[in-house]
Write an enzyme that holds these catalytic residues in place. Sequence first.
Site, mmCIF file in Angstrom:
data_model
loop_
_atom_site.group_PDB
_atom_site.id
_atom_site.type_symbol
_atom_site.label_atom_id
_atom_site.label_comp_id
_atom_site.label_asym_id
_atom_site.label_seq_id
_atom_site.Cartn_x
_atom_site.Cartn_y
_atom_site.Cartn_z
ATOM 1 N N HIS A 180 0.843 -1.205 0.000
ATOM 2 C CA HIS A 180 0.000 0.000 0.000
ATOM 3 C C HIS A 180 0.883 1.262 0.000
ATOM 4 O O HIS A 180 0.669 2.175 -0.804
ATOM 5 C CB HIS A 180 -0.924 -0.045 1.226
ATOM 6 N N GLU A 181 1.884 1.287 0.888
ATOM 7 C CA GLU A 181 2.756 2.471 0.981
ATOM 8 C C GLU A 181 3.636 2.600 -0.266
ATOM 9 O O GLU A 181 3.925 3.715 -0.719
ATOM 10 C CB GLU A 181 3.632 2.415 2.237
ATOM 11 N N HIS A 196 2.027 4.516 -2.834
ATOM 12 C CA HIS A 196 2.105 5.975 -2.629
ATOM 13 C C HIS A 196 3.376 6.557 -3.255
ATOM 14 O O HIS A 196 3.401 7.722 -3.639
ATOM 15 C CB HIS A 196 2.082 6.322 -1.133
#
Length: 204
Positions: free
Chosen positions: A154-155, A158
């Site tokens: 998920h990160e 980003h």
Amino acid sequence: MYKHTKSKPNMAVRKVLQIGDPLLKASNKVIDDFSSPKLFKLILDLTDTLRKEDLIGIAAPQIGENYKVFITEIRKTKTRELDQTDELRVYINPVIIDYSAIESIIYEGCGTVLHGRLFGPVLRPKKITMEAYSLDGIKYRFTCDGILARVIQHEYDHMKGVEFLEKISDYKKMMTAEYYQKTIKLSKEQKHNSRITIKEFPFV
Ligand SMILES: [Zn+2]
């Protein structure tokens, strides 16, 4: 591995940018100076903000710092019913080098999407291997699964300006944090898929 166990009096909780902010889609720079006090301050700010916002992962662009840096800290929060914890980890210039063929569904939320008040199911590889640098500039390789592999993916998104909303596997199953907490948070599937069974640091 960097340790930051207590927020200092000079803690700097930063504003978490919300979707629509162009900085979340801007390109992120590689860190090349590991001795910079700015880098240390960035990690402190990310840590304080992660804890204040009750998150288990946060990436630098989410606080408006366009660098390839993120942190994770697996622990129980209002929206994560976890009986496992994992230390605060720092990932600088991260690259995921291997993904398992086996995938699993875990509901995700995000500090930049209504401050983590919206959840949806996301299908991603269960296990990953990544390479990154620690705060002292040492390259490491890390293989893990469960919620840790999930937060890292998920990160990592980003870093590329990608929000989890773009990866929801079934939009009909999106829900607010309130409904998520009442139903999914305690479900067998969510807990099973979140379980960490592998944490390996092979030599790089
Ligand atoms: Zn996020």
